[in-house]
Design a protein around this motif. Structure first.
Motif, PDB file in Angstrom:
ATOM      1  N   UNK A 221       0.854  -1.189   0.000  1.00 23.21           N
ATOM      2  CA  UNK A 221       0.000   0.000   0.000  1.00 23.21           C
ATOM      3  C   UNK A 221       0.889   1.238   0.000  1.00 23.21           C
ATOM      4  N   UNK A 222       0.582   2.151  -0.897  1.00 21.83           N
ATOM      5  CA  UNK A 222       1.143   3.502  -0.849  1.00 21.83           C
ATOM      6  C   UNK A 222      -0.070   4.384  -0.605  1.00 21.83           C
ATOM      7  N   UNK A 223      -0.235   4.789   0.647  1.00 21.38           N
ATOM      8  CA  UNK A 223      -1.487   5.446   1.025  1.00 21.38           C
ATOM      9  C   UNK A 223      -2.622   4.446   0.857  1.00 21.38           C
ATOM     10  N   UNK A 224      -3.632   4.826   0.083  1.00 21.21           N
ATOM     11  CA  UNK A 224      -4.769   3.929  -0.135  1.00 21.21           C
ATOM     12  C   UNK A 224      -4.606   3.084  -1.393  1.00 21.21           C
ATOM     13  N   UNK A 225      -3.550   3.315  -2.145  1.00 20.85           N
ATOM     14  CA  UNK A 225      -3.355   2.571  -3.390  1.00 20.85           C
ATOM     15  C   UNK A 225      -2.762   1.197  -3.090  1.00 20.85           C
ATOM     16  N   UNK A 226      -3.452   0.153  -3.528  1.00 19.63           N
ATOM     17  CA  UNK A 226      -2.981  -1.211  -3.294  1.00 19.63           C
ATOM     18  C   UNK A 226      -2.341  -1.787  -4.557  1.00 19.63           C
ATOM     19  N   UNK A 227      -1.267  -2.525  -4.345  1.00 19.09           N
ATOM     20  CA  UNK A 227      -0.575  -3.215  -5.441  1.00 19.09           C
ATOM     21  C   UNK A 227      -0.312  -4.643  -4.991  1.00 19.09           C
ATOM     22  N   UNK A 228      -0.605  -5.597  -5.855  1.00 23.75           N
ATOM     23  CA  UNK A 228      -0.401  -7.002  -5.503  1.00 23.75           C
ATOM     24  C   UNK A 228       0.695  -7.618  -6.373  1.00 23.75           C
ATOM     25  N   UNK A 229       1.662  -8.252  -5.712  1.00 26.91           N
ATOM     26  CA  UNK A 229       2.661  -9.032  -6.440  1.00 26.91           C
ATOM     27  C   UNK A 229       3.978  -8.300  -6.619  1.00 26.91           C
ATOM     28  N   UNK A 230       5.083  -9.064  -6.580  1.00 25.82           N
ATOM     29  CA  UNK A 230       6.397  -8.454  -6.789  1.00 25.82           C
ATOM     30  C   UNK A 230       6.503  -7.868  -8.191  1.00 25.82           C
ATOM     31  N   UNK A 231       5.673  -8.373  -9.103  1.00 26.47           N
ATOM     32  CA  UNK A 231       5.691  -7.871 -10.477  1.00 26.47           C
ATOM     33  C   UNK A 231       5.044  -6.490 -10.589  1.00 26.47           C
ATOM     34  N   UNK A 232       4.494  -5.972  -9.500  1.00 19.88           N
ATOM     35  CA  UNK A 232       3.944  -4.611  -9.515  1.00 19.88           C
ATOM     36  C   UNK A 232       4.862  -3.614  -8.819  1.00 19.88           C
ATOM     37  N   UNK A 233       6.099  -4.007  -8.517  1.00 20.05           N
ATOM     38  CA  UNK A 233       6.994  -3.094  -7.798  1.00 20.05           C
ATOM     39  C   UNK A 233       7.349  -1.856  -8.619  1.00 20.05           C
ATOM     40  N   UNK A 234       7.319  -1.973  -9.952  1.00 19.23           N
ATOM     41  CA  UNK A 234       7.557  -0.771 -10.770  1.00 19.23           C
ATOM     42  C   UNK A 234       6.452   0.259 -10.534  1.00 19.23           C
ATOM     43  N   UNK A 235       5.231  -0.248 -10.355  1.00 24.94           N
ATOM     44  CA  UNK A 235       4.109   0.649 -10.056  1.00 24.94           C
ATOM     45  C   UNK A 235       4.241   1.232  -8.654  1.00 24.94           C
ATOM     46  N   UNK A 236       4.710   0.431  -7.720  1.00 20.17           N
ATOM     47  CA  UNK A 236       4.935   0.921  -6.358  1.00 20.17           C
ATOM     48  C   UNK A 236       5.968   2.046  -6.395  1.00 20.17           C
ATOM     49  N   UNK A 237       7.047   1.804  -7.136  1.00 21.13           N
ATOM     50  CA  UNK A 237       8.110   2.825  -7.234  1.00 21.13           C
ATOM     51  C   UNK A 237       7.558   4.122  -7.828  1.00 21.13           C
ATOM     52  N   UNK A 238       6.731   3.977  -8.869  1.00 27.12           N
ATOM     53  CA  UNK A 238       6.122   5.149  -9.489  1.00 27.12           C
ATOM     54  C   UNK A 238       5.227   5.901  -8.502  1.00 27.12           C
TER      55      UNK A 238
END
Lengths: 194, 194
Positions: free
Chosen positions: B174-191
């Motif tokens: 979670x980045x704030x309320x934004x949820x990301x699932x999976x190590x393959x979404x780490x680029x989205x987490x970084x963004x």
């Protein structure tokens, strides 16, 4: 020799639609050709014991959020289809029967748009026929193709081929023997094509 | 104010392990802090009706191929653990009980490595205790923490929190309320952290 990517799809899949919209740019960037392989997603699910994300409510909710991120990133025009469940059997039989025919690409493109852009209740035969006609296609001829034994056999064969090569959902891509699942793996497909 | 990412994990998950190895670089690149949130993956699965990829054989096979691509790309040292199924309840209770304690990060890192690098049968209490001791940790004290009511309650509460916020598997970010699932979404987490 330029590489090619096989794109196993069913127009019922929103992620296959997104892949369909993203593939031209990837083909252009790599010089690869895309071979469209119509399969029946329901048949793949049944054969593998897989289930769509929506079968788990929390996963279904995230599926929509996640797909929307990719849609925004790649500027893919998209509208969630409110008419689900939609049975794509007739449409995919038609697609299988039209493989190699002059209007195959046009048909697939029109059906994807009718499903995920306009979006219509494409499980309804009259609605589907209207979508074909509005796209300049001969709906009566296409529906006759869909009912042919050849089309039925080819869709079944391609679906079985996908399963035998490891597919468990849509979209599934092959670059040679390398399999990639999901529109979110198109960066990997592009890398494999370089 | 620098952003932070919450990392809901269970050491039993190989993709959570890969995320654990990739997160320091993402934190360094973005100036973000990572908050480790121990949860019980089995509890999340049970609460949401989700099932691991291996419950569908074709999906399980692809899971390994796909994970290996990310491992190669990000040069993450990894060995598939041959001792599955492994029950991570005791380890995750210990992790929950150690949150905020001086050795929390050290413990989590050692358990991830024992699970996915060495790899050991970490469902076995003696094997787990040996791994803790070899990492310089006080295994007896940690196992006592794992058995405390506070640790049990905290693991349960964090697992329930994850589910209530939309999680259905691990790793979940979670980045704030934004949820990301999976190590393959780490680029989205970084963004999201930029």
């Amino acid at each position: 020799m330029a590489k090619n990517v096989e794109f196993f799809f069913d127009v019922v899949s929103p992620t296959a639609y997104v892949a369909h919209k993203r593939l031209p740019a990837i083909a252009a960037a790599t010089g690869a050709t895309v071979r469209y392989r119509p399969m029946l997603l329901g048949g793949v699910m049944k054969a593998t014991g897989n289930a769509p994300p929506f079968s788990v409510p929390a996963k279904g909710a995230y599926f929509g959020v996640d797909l929307n991120r990719y849609i925004q990133k790649h500027a893919v025009p998209f509208t969630m289809n409110p008419h689900f469940p939609i049975n794509s059997l007739s449409l995919m039989r038609a697609a299988a029967g039209l493989e190699g025919a002059p209007h195959f690409a046009e048909f697939v493109d029109a059906m994807f748009d009718a499903m995920w852009l306009e979006p219509r209740n494409m499980g309804d035969a009259a609605t589907a026929a209207a979508a074909m006609r509005e796209a300049g296609l001969d709906a009566d001829a296409i529906l006759a193709v869909a009912e042919s034994q050849e089309a039925k056999d080819r869709l079944k064969a391609t679906t079985e081929e996908a399963v035998s090569r490891g597919a468990f959902g849509a979209p599934t891509f092959f670059v040679g023997d390398e399999m990639f699942f999901g529109q979110d793996r198109l960066d990997w497909v592009e890398e494999a094509l370089r």
